[in-house]
Write an enzyme that holds these catalytic residues in place. Structure first.
Site, PDB file in Angstrom:
ATOM      1  CG  HIS A  19      -1.402   1.418   1.697  1.00  0.00           C
ATOM      2  ND1 HIS A  19      -2.957   1.515   0.620  1.00  0.00           N
ATOM      3  CD2 HIS A  19      -1.780   2.723   1.929  1.00  0.00           C
ATOM      4  CE1 HIS A  19      -2.871   3.100   1.204  1.00  0.00           C
ATOM      5  NE2 HIS A  19      -2.513   3.279   2.041  1.00  0.00           N
ATOM      6  CG  ASP A  21       7.287  19.504 -25.394  1.00  0.00           C
ATOM      7  OD1 ASP A  21       7.129  18.653 -24.382  1.00  0.00           O
ATOM      8  OD2 ASP A  21       6.727  18.755 -26.383  1.00  0.00           O
ATOM      9  CD1 TRP A  57       6.658   2.941   4.160  1.00  0.00           C
ATOM     10  CD2 TRP A  57       8.200   3.339   2.915  1.00  0.00           C
ATOM     11  NE1 TRP A  57       6.406   4.135   4.461  1.00  0.00           N
ATOM     12  CE2 TRP A  57       7.820   4.857   3.631  1.00  0.00           C
ATOM     13  CE3 TRP A  57       8.642   3.494   1.741  1.00  0.00           C
ATOM     14  CZ2 TRP A  57       8.604   6.372   3.479  1.00  0.00           C
ATOM     15  CZ3 TRP A  57       9.244   5.274   1.202  1.00  0.00           C
ATOM     16  CH2 TRP A  57       8.962   6.060   2.429  1.00  0.00           C
ATOM     17  CB  SER A  66      11.004   6.503 -13.680  1.00  0.00           C
ATOM     18  OG  SER A  66      10.127   8.263 -13.433  1.00  0.00           O
ATOM     19  CB  SER A  67      12.092   9.701  -9.409  1.00  0.00           C
ATOM     20  OG  SER A  67      11.405   9.416  -9.284  1.00  0.00           O
ATOM     21  CG  HIS A  99      12.482  14.308   7.194  1.00  0.00           C
ATOM     22  ND1 HIS A  99      11.214  13.798   6.848  1.00  0.00           N
ATOM     23  CD2 HIS A  99      12.533  15.843   6.442  1.00  0.00           C
ATOM     24  CE1 HIS A  99      10.628  14.623   7.996  1.00  0.00           C
ATOM     25  NE2 HIS A  99      11.083  16.111   7.207  1.00  0.00           N
ATOM     26  CD  GLU A 148       9.576   9.935  -2.132  1.00  0.00           C
ATOM     27  OE1 GLU A 148      10.781  10.517  -2.349  1.00  0.00           O
ATOM     28  OE2 GLU A 148       8.810   9.965  -2.732  1.00  0.00           O
ATOM     29  CE1 TYR A 165       8.542  19.085   5.467  1.00  0.00           C
ATOM     30  CE2 TYR A 165      10.857  17.981   5.355  1.00  0.00           C
ATOM     31  CZ  TYR A 165       9.495  19.032   5.706  1.00  0.00           C
ATOM     32  OH  TYR A 165       9.569  18.570   7.212  1.00  0.00           O
ATOM     33  CB  SER A 195       1.423  28.561  -3.750  1.00  0.00           C
ATOM     34  OG  SER A 195       1.287  28.200  -2.894  1.00  0.00           O
ATOM     35  CG  HIS A 221      12.514  13.961  13.249  1.00  0.00           C
ATOM     36  ND1 HIS A 221      12.186  14.433  11.626  1.00  0.00           N
ATOM     37  CD2 HIS A 221      11.392  13.027  11.956  1.00  0.00           C
ATOM     38  CE1 HIS A 221      11.848  15.095  10.752  1.00  0.00           C
ATOM     39  NE2 HIS A 221      11.693  13.341  10.160  1.00  0.00           N
ATOM     40  CG  HIS A 222      12.138   9.913   9.649  1.00  0.00           C
ATOM     41  ND1 HIS A 222      10.213   9.179   9.781  1.00  0.00           N
ATOM     42  CD2 HIS A 222      12.320  10.534   9.232  1.00  0.00           C
ATOM     43  CE1 HIS A 222      10.328  10.814   8.862  1.00  0.00           C
ATOM     44  NE2 HIS A 222      11.151  11.678   8.532  1.00  0.00           N
ATOM     45  CB  THR A 258       5.499  24.548   8.211  1.00  0.00           C
ATOM     46  OG1 THR A 258       6.794  23.333   7.805  1.00  0.00           O
ATOM     47  CG2 THR A 258       4.475  23.601   7.222  1.00  0.00           C
ATOM     48  CE  LYS A 278       6.404  26.920   1.555  1.00  0.00           C
ATOM     49  NZ  LYS A 278       5.603  27.300   0.378  1.00  0.00           N
ATOM     50  NE  ARG A 338       3.695   2.677  11.136  1.00  0.00           N
ATOM     51  CZ  ARG A 338       4.764   2.980  10.477  1.00  0.00           C
ATOM     52  NH1 ARG A 338       5.533   3.842  10.710  1.00  0.00           N
ATOM     53  NH2 ARG A 338       4.884   3.416   9.302  1.00  0.00           N
TER      54      ARG A 338
END
Lengths: 392, 537
Positions: free
Chosen positions: B78, B107, B143, B170-171, B254, B256, B258, B269, B303-304, B329, B332, B451
C-alpha cells in the site's frame, strides 16, 4: 457593503464586523475542539516519574498546538464567512506586510523555545541510565521476549498466552472479547520490584523489535548485535501491559509484554521460588522421559513456538513456512530436523532454538512434531540427547 | 483519458501517430502528462484497494480475513504503491502538463527522455505488483524495508529492489527534465522571481529528487548484496550495522516526504489567489520558505528513529532541527490565510479542496510538532498516532492538493467544465469521511495501539471500527472522482481560455482545451501582474 460611506467609516465598520464574526467563529471552533477531546483517548499518565513527566510534556505541547490551531482556523474561517463575493465583498489589493511577516516568523520561534526547554530537561533525565540497583537484560526473538535478571541469575522466555494464541488464529471461531486481556497476556510475566531503579539492557536475536510498556513512558528498540539502555523506577504495584512496537515479521502483533510490579519483599520471595524451580528443572533434564510426557509437553511447546508458522497441524504455509508433515509422514529425517531446530536456517524466518528453549522443551517439541500427525513414526527424542543450552 | 481532447488539435506538426502508437511514442509534454496522470489514478485505486484490505481486517479484533503475513504484505505494498505509484507520478504529470505552459515554453527541454521517464513506470510497477503472485510473496517488512527483517523474505526481494531502481531512474530523469526546462526555456521576461509558485516548488522538489533518489538506490543495493551476495553491510554478526540502513534510508526518506508535499504547496499557492481574486500574499517569502524547508529536510532524518538508541547530543540536535521546520511551514500557512483575508472569495471545487488542504494539513503539521518532542516521541513512535499524522499530511495534504489541481486545470486540459455539483459532493464526501477514517487513529495511538499489527486488544475496537467505516466510505467515494473526470473528458459546458475569473498566468492565455503545441513563439512577459499578480516585487 455601502459604496457611499466614506473610507474611514467603512473600514472601521469592516473591523467591527470582522471582530464580531471572529468571536462567533472562535466559539464554534472551541466547541468542536472540546468535542474532539471529549470523545477521544489520551496518553496514560503512567506509573513512573518519567512517564508522568512525559504525560505532562505531551499535554503542554498538545495544549499549545491546539491553541495555535484554534487561532489559525479562526482567522481562516472568519475570512471565509466574511470575505466572499456572494456577499458583494470587494477584494483588497495588498500583497505584503513586512511587519506581519516578521511577527508570524518570530512568535513561532518563541513558542518552539518554550516547548524545547522542558523537552530537553526530560530527555536528559531519561538518558541518564546510571545508579541502577538491578539490571535486566531483554532479548527480542521472533516472536517472544527473553528476560534475564543479571544479579539473580534467573532467565526465562515470555510469550503470548495460550488462550489468546488460540483465539487469534485465522477463523478460530473464538470471540476475542471472551478472552481476558486478549493479546495482552503472557505465559511468564516480567516480575520487578517497586521503588527500585532498574536498568534494562535491550538487544535482539533475529530482527529489530521494540520494547514498549506505555505505563513506563518509553519504548526502546531491541536490535540484533547492539545493546541499548533504558531505565525505570516504578512507584506503584500493579500489572502493566505493552506490546512489541517495531514490525518484526508475521507475528509482530502477537508478542505482548506484561510487567508485574510487586513490593521488594514479594520480589525477593519470587526470586527464590524461581531459583528453586530452575534447580528442579536441571535435575529433570537428566532423567529418561516417557513418550506420553514428551507428547504432552511437546503439544504446548509446539503451539507456543512453532504453530504460528508451521500451523497447528504441521501443514505449514508453503513456501515461506515449510510443511512438517506430508501424506502422514514427517517431511525430513530426524537428524536434519533436530539440526534445523537447534541452529535455524539462514536466510529464512527459521530461528535456532538452541539458546531459546530448555533441552526438554526441544526434545518434547520434536517428539510431538514427528508423531502428532504421523502414522506410527515412533521417534522419541530424549532431553538428555539435546545437551545443555549453555553449551552453546 | 484525453483521447478526445487533444486528437483534433495537432494542426501544424504534420502527421502524428494515432491509436496506441500515439501514446507509446509520444514526446509531447501534454500527452505524457496525461499518461502520468492516468497511471497515477490507476495506482491510487490499486493502493486504495490494499488499504481497504487492511481496514477490513482491522474492523474487529481477531483475524477474520487474511493471515498476518499477507496483512504485512498489504501494508508494505500500500505504501510503496501510493508513494511511488500514485502521489509522485501525479505531481510529475502535473509538472509535465503545466510547467511548460506556465513559463511559456513550447515543450519540456528533453522530450525523448520525457517519454522514457514515463514508460519505465508501468514496467516497474508490473514487477513490483507481480511479487504478490510469486511463491515467496510480496515484501512484508514495511515500505522502509528495514533489515534484518526485509532480508528474511524470499527471492521476490530482488524484484522489489529492481522495481525501486526503475522508479528512481524515472524520477531522476523526470527531475533533470524539469530543472532543464525551468532554467533554460522560460519565455523572455519570465525572470525566476516572476515564476508561478507551482513552478518554484517543482524546481526545488526536482533538486531534492536528484539529491536523494541515488541515496535510496544505494541503500537498497546494499540490501540486495546482503541478501544475495554474502555482504554484511547491515548484519552485525558480519561486522555491519542494522541501524546504518535506517540512517541511509531516512536520509532519503525525509527529503522524500517534502518531495511529496512541496508541489502540493505550489498548487495551493496557485488556487487560493485565483478564487480569492487577490494576489498571493508574500510571494518572495513563500519562495524562501520553500527553499528553507528543502534545506532543513536534509538535517532532520533521524527524527524517524529516535528509539534506536542515539547519543543524547544527536537526539537534541534532531529535535531542535525538526522543530525549526515549523517556522517556514507556519509562514506558508499564514501567507495563504493572508491571501484569503479581505479577498473576494468563491468556493468552486478546486478552492474547496485547497481550503480543505490548508485546514487538514495544518492538523497534520501540528501533530508533527508534537512528534518532534523526543521524550513524548518515545511514546508516540510506531503507534497509530504516527499513522494518523502522516495520513493527514499525505492524504488530506498531498492527495487533496492533487485533486484540487485536477479540478483546477481539468477545463484547460479537456476544454470542458467538470460537473460542479458532483465536484462539490466529492469534496464534502471525501472531507467528512477522511476525518472519520484518520482522526480516531490519533486516539488509538495515544491509547497504546502499535502500527502495523493485524489484530489488536479489545479496548481498541470502537475507534478501529469507526476508522474502518470512514475508510470504506472515503475509498468508494473516490469512484465518483473517476466518474467526474470521465464525464468531463466526454463533454460538458465549453470552457473559456481564462476558465476562472480570477486566474492569472500564461496557461490561461492559451485556448481551452490547450492545443497540442503551445507557445511555439514565446510570449513576452512584461511584468509580474501577468503571472502571479504581485505588483510590488
Amino acid at each position: 457593503m455601502e459604496r457611499n460611506a466614506n473610507l474611514t467609516g467603512e473600514s472601521k465598520m469592516k473591523r467591527t464586523n470582522e471582530m464580531i464574526v471572529a468571536v462567533a467563529v472562535l466559539a464554534v471552533i472551541v466547541v468542536i475542539t472540546w468535542g474532539v477531546f471529549a470523545v477521544g483517548d489520551n496518553m496514560p499518565r503512567g506509573v513512573t516519574q518519567y512517564s508522568q513527566d512525559v504525560y505532562q510534556l505531551h499535554n503542554i505541547v498538545l495544549g499549545m498546538v491546539t491553541v495555535i490551531g484554534i487561532l489559525v482556523f479562526t482567522a481562516m474561517f472568519t475570512s471565509i464567512v466574511l470575505h466572499r463575493r456572494s456577499k458583494g465583498y470587494q477584494a483588497a489589493k495588498f500583497s505584503h506586510s513586512t511587519r506581519a511577516e516578521i511577527i508570524w516568523t518570530s512568535i513561532p520561534v518563541l513558542i518552539l523555545v518554550v516547548m524545547a526547554v522542558p523537552a530537553t530537561r526530560v530527555l536528559i533525565d531519561m538518558e541518564n541510565t546510571g545508579g541502577a540497583e538491578m539490571n535486566i537484560k531483554i532479548t527480542g526473538y521472533q516472536w517472544l521476549w527473553k528476560y534475564e535478571y543479571i544479579e539473580d541469575d534467573i532467565s526465562f522466555f515470555s510469550a503470548l498466552d495460550r488462550e489468546s494464541n488460540r483465539a487469534r488464529q485465522l477463523g478460530s471461531g473464538i470471540n476475542p472479547r471472551d478472552v481476558e486481556n486478549y493479546l495482552l497476556e503472557v505465559d511468564n510475566r516480567l516480575v520487578v520490584p517497586t521503588n527500585t531503579r532498574i536498568r534494562f539492557l535491550l538487544t535482539a536475536d533475529d530482527v529489530i523489535h521494540s520494547w514498549w510498556v506505555p505505563e513506563l513512558g518509553w519504548k526502546r528498540d531491541a536490535i540484533p548485535g547492539m545493546v541499548n539502555e533504558a531505565w525505570t523506577l516504578i512507584e506503584e504495584e500493579g500489572v502493566f501491559r505493552g506490546q512489541c512496537a517495531e514490525l518484526c515479521g508475521a507475528d509482530h502483533g502477537f508478542m505482548p509484554i506484561v510487567v508485574e510490579a510487586v513490593s521488594p519483599e514479594a520480589f525477593r520471595a519470587w526470586v527464590s521460588e524461581q531459583r528453586q524451580g530452575l534447580a528442579e528443572a536441571a535435575h529433570d533434564n537428566a532423567r529418561l522421559w516417557t513418550r506420553e510426557e514428551l507428547m504432552d509437553r511437546g503439544h504446548n511447546v509446539y503451539q507456543a513456538q512453532c504453530a504460528s508458522c508451521h500451523q497447528g497441524d504441521g501443514s505449514g504455509l508453503e513456501p515461506a513456512f515449510p510443511a512438517l508433515v506430508r501424506d502422514g509422514a514427517p517431511t525430513g529425517d530426524l537428524e536434519t530436523h533436530l539440526y534445523t531446530v537447534l541452529n535455524g536456517r539462514d536466510g529464512t524466518a527459521m530461528a535456532g532454538f538452541r539458546d531459546r528453549l530448555q533441552p526438554e522443551d526441544i526434545a518434547a517439541a520434536l517428539t510431538y512434531a514427528r508423531n502428532a500427525w504421523s502414522e506410527d513414526a515412533g521417534e522419541v527424542v530424549q532431553p538428555s540427547s539435546i545437551g545443555s543450552p549453555d553449551r552453546g | 483519458m484525453s483521447n478526445t481532447t487533444t486528437a483534433h488539435h495537432d494542426d501544424h506538426h504534420g502527421e502524428h501517430p494515432t491509436g496506441l502508437a500515439r501514446w507509446v511514442f509520444s514526446t509531447n509534454h501534454k500527452e505524457i502528462g496525461t499518461l502520468y496522470l492516468v497511471f497515477s489514478l490507476a495506482m491510487f485505486l490499486v493502493g486504495g484497494a490494499m488499504a481497504l484490505v487492511i481496514r477490513a481486517e482491522l474492523f474487529a479484533p481477531g483475524l477474520q480475513l487474511v493471515n498476518p503475513e499477507f496483512f504485512n504484505q498489504m501494508t508494505t505494498m500500500h505504501a510503496l504503491v501510493m508513494i511511488f505509484g500514485a502521489v509522485m507520478p501525479a505531481f510529475v504529470g502535473l509538472a509535465n502538463w503545466m510547467v511548460p505552459m506556465m513559463i511559456g515554453a513550447p515543450d519540456m527541454a528533453l522530450p525523448r527522455m520525457n517519454n522514457w521517464s514515463f514508460w519505465i513506470l508501468p514496467f516497474a510497477f508490473t514487477m513490483l505488483l507481480a511479487t504478490l503472485f510469486m511463491p515467496s510473496g510480496a515484501p512484508a517488512a514495511g515500505w522502509t524495508l528495514y533489515p534484518p527483517l526485509s532480508l528474511q523474505g524470499g527471492n521476490s526481494l530482488a524484484f522489489v529492489i529492481l522495481a525501486i531502481h526503475l522508479m528512481g531512474i524515472s524520477s531522476i530523469m523526470g527531475a533533470i527534465n524539469i530543472i532543464a526546462t525551468i532554467l533554460n526555456m522560460r519565455a523572455p521576461g519570465m525572470t525566476l522571481l516572476r515564476m508561478p509558485l507551482f513552478v518554484w516548488t517543482w524546481l526545488i522538489t526536482a533538486f531534492l529528487l536528484i539529491a536523494v533518489m541515488p541515496v535510496l538506490a544505494g541503500a537498497v543495493t546494499m540490501l540486495l548484496t546482503d541478501r544475495f551476495f554474502g555482504t554484511s553491510f547491515f548484519n552485525a554478526a558480519g561486522g555491519g550495522d542494522p541501524v546504518l540502513y535506517q540512517h541511509i534510508f531516512w536520509f532519503f526518506g525525509h527529503p522524500e516526504v517534502y518531495i511529496l508535499i512541496l508541489p502540493a504547496f505550489g498548487i495551493v499557492s496557485e488556487i487560493i489567489p485565483t478564487f480569492s481574486r487577490k494576489p498571493l500574499f508574500g510571494y518572495t517569502s513563500m519562495v524562501y520558505a520553500t527553499a528553507s524547508i528543502a534545506f532543513l529536510s536534509f538535517i532532520v532524518w533521524a527524527h524517524h528513529m529516535f528509539t534506536v538508541g542515539m547519543p543524547l547530543g544527536a537526539m537534541l540536535f534532531f529535535m531542535y532541527a525538526t522543530m525549526v521546520i515549523a517556522v517556514p511551514t507556519g509562514v506558508k500557512i499564514f501567507n495563504w490565510i493572508a491571501t484569503m483575508w479581505r479577498g473576494s472569495m468563491t468556493f468552486e471545487t478546486p478552492m474547496l479542496f485547497a481550503l480543505g488542504f490548508v485546514v487538514l494539513f495544518t492538523i497534520g503539521g501540528l501533530s508533527g510538532v508534537m512528534l518532534a518532542i523526543v521524550p513524548a516521541n518515545f511514546q508516540y513512535h510506531d503507534t497509530y498516532f504516527v499513522v494518523a499524522h502522516f495520513h493527514y499530511v499525505l492524504v488530506t495534504g498531498a492527495v487533496f492538493a492533487i485533486m484540487a489541481a485536477v479540478y483546477y486545470w481539468l477545463p484547460k486540459w479537456t476544454g470542458h467544465m467538470y460537473d460542479e455539483k458532483l465536484g462539490k459532493i466529492h469534496f464534502w464526501w471525501s472531507t467528512i469521511w477522511v476525518n472519520v477514517l484518520f482522526f480516531p487513529q490519533h486516539y488509538l495511538g495515544l491509547a497504546g495501539m502499535p502500527r502495523r499489527i493485524p489484530d489488536y486488544a479489545v479496548q481498541f475496537t470502537e475507534f478501529n471500527m469507526i476508522s474502518s467505516i470512514g475508510g470504506f466510505m472515503y475509498g468508494f467515494g473516490q469512484l465518483l472522482f473517476v466518474y467526474i473526470i470521465w464525464k468531463c473528458v466526454r463533454g460538458g459546458e465549453k470552457a473559456t481560455a481564462q476558465v476562472w475569473e480570477g486566474a492569472r498566468g500564461l496557461e490561461w492565455t492559451v485556448p481551452s482545451p490547450a492545443p497540442l503545441h503551445t507557445f511555439d513563439t514565446p510570449p513576452l512577459v512584461e511584468d509580474n501582474v501577468a503571472v502571479h499578480r504581485d505588483r510590488l516585487t
